[in-house]
Design an enzyme around this catalytic site. Sequence first.
Site, short mmCIF file in Angstrom:
data_model
loop_
_atom_site.label_atom_id
_atom_site.label_comp_id
_atom_site.label_asym_id
_atom_site.label_seq_id
_atom_site.Cartn_x
_atom_site.Cartn_y
_atom_site.Cartn_z
CB SER A 156 -0.82 -0.04 1.22
OG SER A 156 -0.13 -0.15 2.41
CG ASN A 174 0.97 -5.36 4.25
OD1 ASN A 174 0.36 -4.68 5.34
ND2 ASN A 174 1.07 -5.00 2.86
CG ASP A 192 -3.99 4.23 8.09
OD1 ASP A 192 -3.04 5.24 8.04
OD2 ASP A 192 -4.28 3.50 6.95
CG HIS A 241 -1.69 3.33 4.85
ND1 HIS A 241 -2.44 2.81 5.50
CD2 HIS A 241 -0.85 2.59 3.91
CE1 HIS A 241 -2.35 1.40 5.22
NE2 HIS A 241 -1.53 1.33 4.31
#
Length: 190
Positions: free
Chosen positions: A18, A84, A165, A168
Site C-alpha cells: 500500500s 504487511n 490509520d 499510511h
Amino acid sequence: MPAAAHSAPKTLLVLGDSLSAEYGLGRGTGWVALLEQRLKQQKIDVTIVNASISGETTIGGKTRLPALLSKHAPAVVIIELGANDALRGLQLSDTKANLQAMIDMARQAKAKVLLVGMQIPPNYGPDYTRQFANLFPQAAQQNKLALVPFLLQNVADKPALFQADHLHPIEQAQPTLLDNVWPHLKPLVK
C-alpha cells in the site's frame, strides 16, 4: 536486432504494498507517480510498471513476480515488501526467504534490484522489531544490492504526515518518500 529495439526505454518494476500503491491518496500523487515525473524531468527514459497492491505480503510478491518479470522484462526491480508480513506477525524466517527468492528471480531475469527497507512500531516487542528492521540491510549486504535504509525516514516520526490509520503517509509526505528512494535508485537507471 533493429535499431528501434535499442532505443526502447528501460522498464522499472515496482513490486510493493500500500505504501507504493497510493493507498488513501489521489490517483497520481504517490511516490511512484512522483518518481515518474522526476525521471521525465531529468530526461531519463524509463517506463514504470507499478505492480504494487495494498495488503501485499512477501509471499504474494514472490508468487506474482515470475509473471511480472516475464511480461515486462524490467531492467530494474524495486522490492518494497515486508511491512504487511510484520504487521501480521509472520515468521521473520519466511519473510527473509521470500525476499531472497524475489531477489534471485529478479537477478535471474537480468534485472538490477533495489531493496526498500522498512521498520515497524516498537509495540511488536524489541526483539521482533529489531530483527525485522535488520532483515533488509542484511539481505542487501548478502546480495550486494542497493538499499533504501528506511522508506519512511523523516516521515515515521511525524504523526501529522499520516492518514487517520496512522500507517499510511498522506500526500504531503510522498515527496519525502521519493527523496528517500531517489539517491539509491538513480545509479540503477542512468
